[in-house]
Design a protein around this motif. Sequence first.
Motif, mmCIF file in Angstrom:
data_model
loop_
_atom_site.group_PDB
_atom_site.id
_atom_site.type_symbol
_atom_site.label_atom_id
_atom_site.label_comp_id
_atom_site.label_asym_id
_atom_site.label_seq_id
_atom_site.Cartn_x
_atom_site.Cartn_y
_atom_site.Cartn_z
ATOM 1 N N ASP A 1 40.451 91.289 85.375
ATOM 2 C CA ASP A 1 40.898 91.370 83.978
ATOM 3 C C ASP A 1 41.997 90.358 83.686
ATOM 4 O O ASP A 1 42.529 89.706 84.588
ATOM 5 C CB ASP A 1 41.301 92.803 83.590
ATOM 6 N N LEU A 2 42.329 90.283 82.414
ATOM 7 C CA LEU A 2 43.218 89.230 81.909
ATOM 8 C C LEU A 2 44.607 89.246 82.543
ATOM 9 O O LEU A 2 45.079 88.243 83.071
ATOM 10 C CB LEU A 2 43.314 89.428 80.387
ATOM 11 N N HIS B 1 38.676 85.123 82.486
ATOM 12 C CA HIS B 1 39.520 86.152 81.877
ATOM 13 C C HIS B 1 40.750 85.533 81.219
ATOM 14 O O HIS B 1 41.180 85.957 80.155
ATOM 15 C CB HIS B 1 39.993 87.145 82.939
ATOM 16 N N ARG C 1 40.337 84.004 77.853
ATOM 17 C CA ARG C 1 40.213 84.964 76.751
ATOM 18 C C ARG C 1 41.565 85.206 76.087
ATOM 19 O O ARG C 1 41.616 85.518 74.905
ATOM 20 C CB ARG C 1 39.712 86.314 77.280
#
Length: 422
Positions: A373-374, A398, A401
């Motif tokens: 995830d980010l 990620h 984004r």
Amino acid sequence: MDNFLIEGGKSLRGTMAISGSKNAALPLMAAALLADGPVTITNVPLLNDIFTFNKVIGETGSQVLFDQYKRELAIDPTQMNNHVAPYDLVRKMRASFYMTGALLGAAGDARVSLPGGCAWGPRPVNLHLEGMRALGAKIEMDGGYVIAKAPNGRLPGGAFTMNPSSVGATVNLVLAAVRANGKSVIRNAAMEPDVVNLCDNLNTLGARISGAGTPVLTIDGVDSIKSGTMNNIPDRIETGTFMIAAAMVPGSDVTLTNTLESDLGSFTDTFRKLHVGLDIGDSTIRIRSADRVPPVSIETAIYPGFPTDLQAQWATMMTQAHGKSTVTDHIYPDRFSYVPELVRLGADIERRENTVIVRGRSELRGASVMSTDLRASVSLVMAGLVARDETEVLRIYHLDRGYEKLEDKLNAVGAAIHRVSG
Ligand code: UD1
């Protein structure tokens, strides 16, 4: 898929400009659909999540024009003819679920895909749906989609108490209630700057929302929202991330510009406990790393508490602190995918339920790491900045984004990060 190769051990020295907030821009983009004519949003970051949401908005027949040089996004909803947000876009970005409130408010009906799962555990949308029902919407499920309808094309409005307080549900309910026939009250509403900024911008264009920044939002429905300009705020999570990076990388002296310290809530007070050099200006923050980082434990909480979006970065910094600290996440108790990756780099860090225990200081050594995830991804980049030798961070899509030109910004202040196309 692109990867990063990071040569560690380089101080960060210089100026970094903070981009517009991703999480504040997305609600403004959804809100533009409520207007009578074109809306221009300023300070929009160049991020994949923004491009994805542009597509979601384009699906409705609305026009989207992104002047990437000026960072200005023009959205014209006057040709809107399709009230659907499809699965293949919503599954890429959960915030697409804001289309439920936006389409209900703008058109009186919405067909929006349920977002599905998330890398760090369940992220339900029950409050969004219960809240819309409380405002008078009729909600049904069909083939993975939420079908929401306003009786006679316009919601009557109503009262809803949120538990727990949710940013996304508050945004969605504001969007649904702004053009309702009557008054709505949202209790235990989110107080995050993203919500305040949405309400302030909508009020500028004719909405009647009071109580933004407090737990009780009162929304008197209006017949129309004017076309005009909405101003986005600086990204407080990017700000906090770079503050932590500057604090943890020895010999650093970084000035962040285009930022707003007042949006950081209690984060700044916690940050001060690191005894780093800190100078706060109107739109700047200067950070000088400390010679010795002390252990500082944190627990995440809703705004103005310590943001869950900064806990992974904080835990990473604590691997460089002299002593034992804990990081507890009360908002997302499973958001710890970075822990085994930091162990691969040599950190002494273990997870117990929703807490990680970090024993510093660890000498980190480069390795290949991967993230899901980010915020975990950016933490691994930060670990790479202090690790000996070379660190390879895999799956950096990620990062694209949610962090605009991360490697360019860090390299401009002395980091050595190379993007390798996979
Ligand atoms: C937003 C942010 C995200 C951040 C999070 C918490 C965006 C696009 N994303 O996500 O970066 O980490 O706030 O600050 O702005 N909950 C329910 N039912 C619901 C909705 C939420 O139980 O219907 C719970 C969640 O599981 C969580 C808590 O409420 O425990 C807060 O989540 P929420 O504020 O809704 O997060 P998001 O808006 O999804």
